[in-house]
Design a protein around this motif. Structure first.
Motif, PDB file in Angstrom:
ATOM      1  N   GLN A  75      17.095   1.358   2.716  1.00 42.03           N
ATOM      2  CA  GLN A  75      16.833   1.507   1.285  1.00 42.03           C
ATOM      3  C   GLN A  75      15.381   1.913   1.028  1.00 42.03           C
ATOM      4  O   GLN A  75      15.109   2.745   0.158  1.00 42.03           O
ATOM      5  N   VAL A  76      14.461   1.314   1.774  1.00 46.38           N
ATOM      6  CA  VAL A  76      13.050   1.704   1.662  1.00 46.38           C
ATOM      7  C   VAL A  76      12.878   3.164   2.085  1.00 46.38           C
ATOM      8  O   VAL A  76      12.173   3.941   1.427  1.00 46.38           O
ATOM      9  N   ASP A  77      13.532   3.546   3.184  1.00 48.09           N
ATOM     10  CA  ASP A  77      13.456   4.927   3.661  1.00 48.09           C
ATOM     11  C   ASP A  77      14.031   5.901   2.627  1.00 48.09           C
ATOM     12  O   ASP A  77      13.533   7.020   2.472  1.00 48.09           O
ATOM     13  N   THR A  78      15.087   5.489   1.931  1.00 47.81           N
ATOM     14  CA  THR A  78      15.690   6.344   0.907  1.00 47.81           C
ATOM     15  C   THR A  78      14.761   6.492  -0.289  1.00 47.81           C
ATOM     16  O   THR A  78      14.639   7.580  -0.866  1.00 47.81           O
ATOM     17  N   PHE A  79      14.092   5.411  -0.686  1.00 46.74           N
ATOM     18  CA  PHE A  79      13.076   5.480  -1.746  1.00 46.74           C
ATOM     19  C   PHE A  79      12.004   6.492  -1.365  1.00 46.74           C
ATOM     20  O   PHE A  79      11.594   7.322  -2.187  1.00 46.74           O
ATOM     21  N   ARG A  80      11.578   6.421  -0.123  1.00 45.18           N
ATOM     22  CA  ARG A  80      10.564   7.362   0.352  1.00 45.18           C
ATOM     23  C   ARG A  80      11.084   8.798   0.294  1.00 45.18           C
ATOM     24  O   ARG A  80      10.389   9.705  -0.183  1.00 45.18           O
ATOM     25  N   ALA A  81      12.304   9.018   0.787  1.00 44.43           N
ATOM     26  CA  ALA A  81      12.855  10.374   0.848  1.00 44.43           C
ATOM     27  C   ALA A  81      13.138  10.936  -0.542  1.00 44.43           C
ATOM     28  O   ALA A  81      12.917  12.126  -0.796  1.00 44.43           O
ATOM     29  N   ARG A  82      13.645  10.090  -1.449  1.00 45.83           N
ATOM     30  CA  ARG A  82      14.032  10.572  -2.772  1.00 45.83           C
ATOM     31  C   ARG A  82      12.828  10.811  -3.685  1.00 45.83           C
ATOM     32  O   ARG A  82      12.865  11.676  -4.553  1.00 45.83           O
ATOM     33  N   PHE A  83      11.776  10.014  -3.500  1.00 43.06           N
ATOM     34  CA  PHE A  83      10.665  10.086  -4.450  1.00 43.06           C
ATOM     35  C   PHE A  83       9.302  10.277  -3.796  1.00 43.06           C
ATOM     36  O   PHE A  83       8.599  11.251  -4.084  1.00 43.06           O
ATOM     37  N   TYR A  84       8.917   9.369  -2.908  1.00 44.04           N
ATOM     38  CA  TYR A  84       7.516   9.330  -2.469  1.00 44.04           C
ATOM     39  C   TYR A  84       7.087  10.579  -1.703  1.00 44.04           C
ATOM     40  O   TYR A  84       6.034  11.165  -1.998  1.00 44.04           O
ATOM     41  N   ASP A  85       7.861  10.991  -0.708  1.00 41.58           N
ATOM     42  CA  ASP A  85       7.432  12.100   0.148  1.00 41.58           C
ATOM     43  C   ASP A  85       7.136  13.370  -0.645  1.00 41.58           C
ATOM     44  O   ASP A  85       6.166  14.076  -0.365  1.00 41.58           O
ATOM     45  N   ALA A  86       7.973  13.673  -1.632  1.00 45.29           N
ATOM     46  CA  ALA A  86       7.811  14.912  -2.388  1.00 45.29           C
ATOM     47  C   ALA A  86       6.717  14.824  -3.446  1.00 45.29           C
ATOM     48  O   ALA A  86       6.250  15.861  -3.933  1.00 45.29           O
ATOM     49  N   HIS A  87       6.284  13.604  -3.793  1.00 39.61           N
ATOM     50  CA  HIS A  87       5.373  13.458  -4.924  1.00 39.61           C
ATOM     51  C   HIS A  87       4.127  12.633  -4.594  1.00 39.61           C
ATOM     52  O   HIS A  87       3.418  12.204  -5.522  1.00 39.61           O
ATOM     53  N   ALA A  88       3.840  12.431  -3.311  1.00 37.99           N
ATOM     54  CA  ALA A  88       2.691  11.591  -2.926  1.00 37.99           C
ATOM     55  C   ALA A  88       1.381  12.111  -3.498  1.00 37.99           C
ATOM     56  O   ALA A  88       0.559  11.335  -4.007  1.00 37.99           O
ATOM     57  N   ALA A  89       1.165  13.428  -3.432  1.00 41.53           N
ATOM     58  CA  ALA A  89      -0.085  14.004  -3.940  1.00 41.53           C
ATOM     59  C   ALA A  89      -0.177  13.826  -5.454  1.00 41.53           C
ATOM     60  O   ALA A  89      -1.244  13.509  -5.996  1.00 41.53           O
ATOM     61  N   GLU A  90       0.932  14.023  -6.140  1.00 36.92           N
ATOM     62  CA  GLU A  90       0.952  13.872  -7.604  1.00 36.92           C
ATOM     63  C   GLU A  90       0.710  12.416  -8.005  1.00 36.92           C
ATOM     64  O   GLU A  90       0.020  12.138  -8.992  1.00 36.92           O
ATOM     65  N   ILE A  91       1.260  11.489  -7.225  1.00 36.33           N
ATOM     66  CA  ILE A  91       1.039  10.062  -7.487  1.00 36.33           C
ATOM     67  C   ILE A  91      -0.441   9.731  -7.358  1.00 36.33           C
ATOM     68  O   ILE A  91      -1.019   9.032  -8.195  1.00 36.33           O
ATOM     69  N   ALA A  92      -1.075  10.255  -6.304  1.00 31.94           N
ATOM     70  CA  ALA A  92      -2.491   9.979  -6.055  1.00 31.94           C
ATOM     71  C   ALA A  92      -3.373  10.494  -7.191  1.00 31.94           C
ATOM     72  O   ALA A  92      -4.426   9.909  -7.481  1.00 31.94           O
ATOM     73  N   LYS A  93      -2.961  11.575  -7.845  1.00 30.38           N
ATOM     74  CA  LYS A  93      -3.758  12.168  -8.922  1.00 30.38           C
ATOM     75  C   LYS A  93      -3.402  11.629 -10.309  1.00 30.38           C
ATOM     76  O   LYS A  93      -4.033  11.995 -11.294  1.00 30.38           O
ATOM     77  N   SER A  94      -2.391  10.778 -10.379  1.00 29.72           N
ATOM     78  CA  SER A  94      -1.859  10.358 -11.680  1.00 29.72           C
ATOM     79  C   SER A  94      -2.748   9.364 -12.422  1.00 29.72           C
ATOM     80  O   SER A  94      -2.612   9.193 -13.628  1.00 29.72           O
ATOM     81  N   GLY A  95      -3.607   8.669 -11.676  1.00 34.66           N
ATOM     82  CA  GLY A  95      -4.389   7.608 -12.298  1.00 34.66           C
ATOM     83  C   GLY A  95      -3.667   6.282 -12.342  1.00 34.66           C
ATOM     84  O   GLY A  95      -4.210   5.281 -12.831  1.00 34.66           O
ATOM     85  N   ARG A  96      -2.429   6.251 -11.845  1.00 39.12           N
ATOM     86  CA  ARG A  96      -1.650   5.020 -11.750  1.00 39.12           C
ATOM     87  C   ARG A  96      -1.375   4.724 -10.283  1.00 39.12           C
ATOM     88  O   ARG A  96      -1.241   5.638  -9.464  1.00 39.12           O
ATOM     89  N   THR A  97      -1.256   3.445  -9.959  1.00 39.40           N
ATOM     90  CA  THR A  97      -0.847   3.102  -8.603  1.00 39.40           C
ATOM     91  C   THR A  97       0.655   3.292  -8.474  1.00 39.40           C
ATOM     92  O   THR A  97       1.385   3.321  -9.475  1.00 39.40           O
TER      93      THR A  97
END
Length: 338
Positions: free
Chosen positions: A186-208
């Protein structure tokens, strides 16, 4: 005439030698391990009605064989295989002989679908897993509370994995079911569905990432229409940033054993000391309130700016935003939402 006979004899000898050499080559190839870069076992599927002979080309195309002719030679020499349809784990470095033996064994058990519904809390998933006899009650919650047992390319919250266990339909095998392995999937699926594709955008968002997951978990419960969630996210983030209580009643339901227990819910709404009461407390709640989908995660990451500060839903779940308290109260009266 004598020269012709000698020539024919030479040709026959060469032919016999060639056949013998080819036979020796094939025999050796049957028992020689297949050269492959990755020895990790891979899944191989035998379709219903497939003949043993037809598997040679399939084995070659998937990297288990270098030459399908060696497979056919092995079948010719030892006779046909008794292969059942199903899934098999085969080593890419196995010899043809070893592959044949593995394929005569029992297929892997068939998996069954387990649907984890969007918005579910840990307790909801635990309850369904226990009802299906896969775990003992409380086992999933306990395992998901030990974040240090799982791996991810982002920090996992120490208080538990609520919000990080992606809601999806998973294929699981009841026999030998391991709850820790399921949670890692389930953690791996969270990563595949969201985190991997948007890690750079998350880092620039101003939110953790954790703030985004908390917001997304509220959006999953607050707004039934995914297309409207970015607008709601914009309203809620604005309230967070200005120190205005969110007023998301779903947070007060989070710790209830039964989500729709109205009596218990109203009691919690009256508790000003409840850290989950977002009517009286400003800022985000202590943690996620369920499992968000990628639609909600992206809405939290990409909120829509607007002049709105409030919103409500009518009896048909239609969203009605408003710019100030006066407009909000007028909408409450119009749609009888209290």
């Amino acid at each position: 005439m004598k020269k012709i006979l000698v020539a024919l004899l030479v040709l026959i000898v060469l032919a016999v030698a060639g056949v013998g050499g080819a036979f020796f080559y094939m025999q050796k190839a049957v028992t020689t391990p297949h050269a492959s870069g990755d020895p990790a076992p891979k899944e191989f599927i035998v379709k219903k009605g497939a003949s043993a002979r037809s598997l040679g080309q399939q084995l070659q195309s998937q990297g288990f064989l270098a030459d399908a002719r060696v497979w056919r030679f092995h079948l010719w020499r030892r006779g046909n295989l008794n292969v059942k349809a199903g899934r098999f784990l085969l080593s890419p470095t196995a010899s043809v002989e070893q592959l044949a033996t593995a394929l005569e064994g029992q297929p892997l058990p068939e998996d069954v679908p387990f649907a984890m519904i969007e918005g579910w809390r840990l307790r909801d998933t635990d309850q369904v897993l226990a009802a299906q006899g896969l775990i003992k009650p409380g086992e999933y919650i306990a395992a998901a509370s030990r974040s240090e047992r799982y791996t991810a390319p982002f920090p996992l919250p120490t208080r538990g994995l609520e919000g990080y266990l992606y809601p999806e339909t998973y294929g699981i095998i009841a026999e030998g079911f391991r709850v820790e392995s399921f949670i890692q999937r389930q953690v791996d699926t969270f990563r595949a569905r969201f985190y991997d594709a948007h890690a750079a955008e998350i880092a620039k968002s101003g939110r953790t990432l954790h703030e985004l997951v908390i917001m997304a978990s509220m959006l999953e419960r607050e707004e039934p229409v995914p297309a409207q969630r970015p607008l709601v996210a914009g309203i809620l983030w604005k309230r967070v940033d200005k120190g205005v209580p969110l007023g998301v009643d779903a947070t007060s339901r989070y710790e209830l054993p039964e989500w729709n227990d109205r009596k218990a819910f109203l009691k919690r709404l009256r508790d000003n000391q409840d850290p989950w009461n977002s009517r009286t407390r400003a800022g985000l709640p202590p943690g996620p309130i369920g499992a968000p989908t990628v639609d909600s995660l992206l809405a939290a990451l990409r909120p829509v700016k607007s002049d709105f500060w409030y919103y409500l839903h009518d009896a048909k779940k239609t969203l009605h935003p408003s710019r100030n308290a006066q407009e909000h109260e007028a909408l409450r009266a119009k749609y009888n939402v209290y």
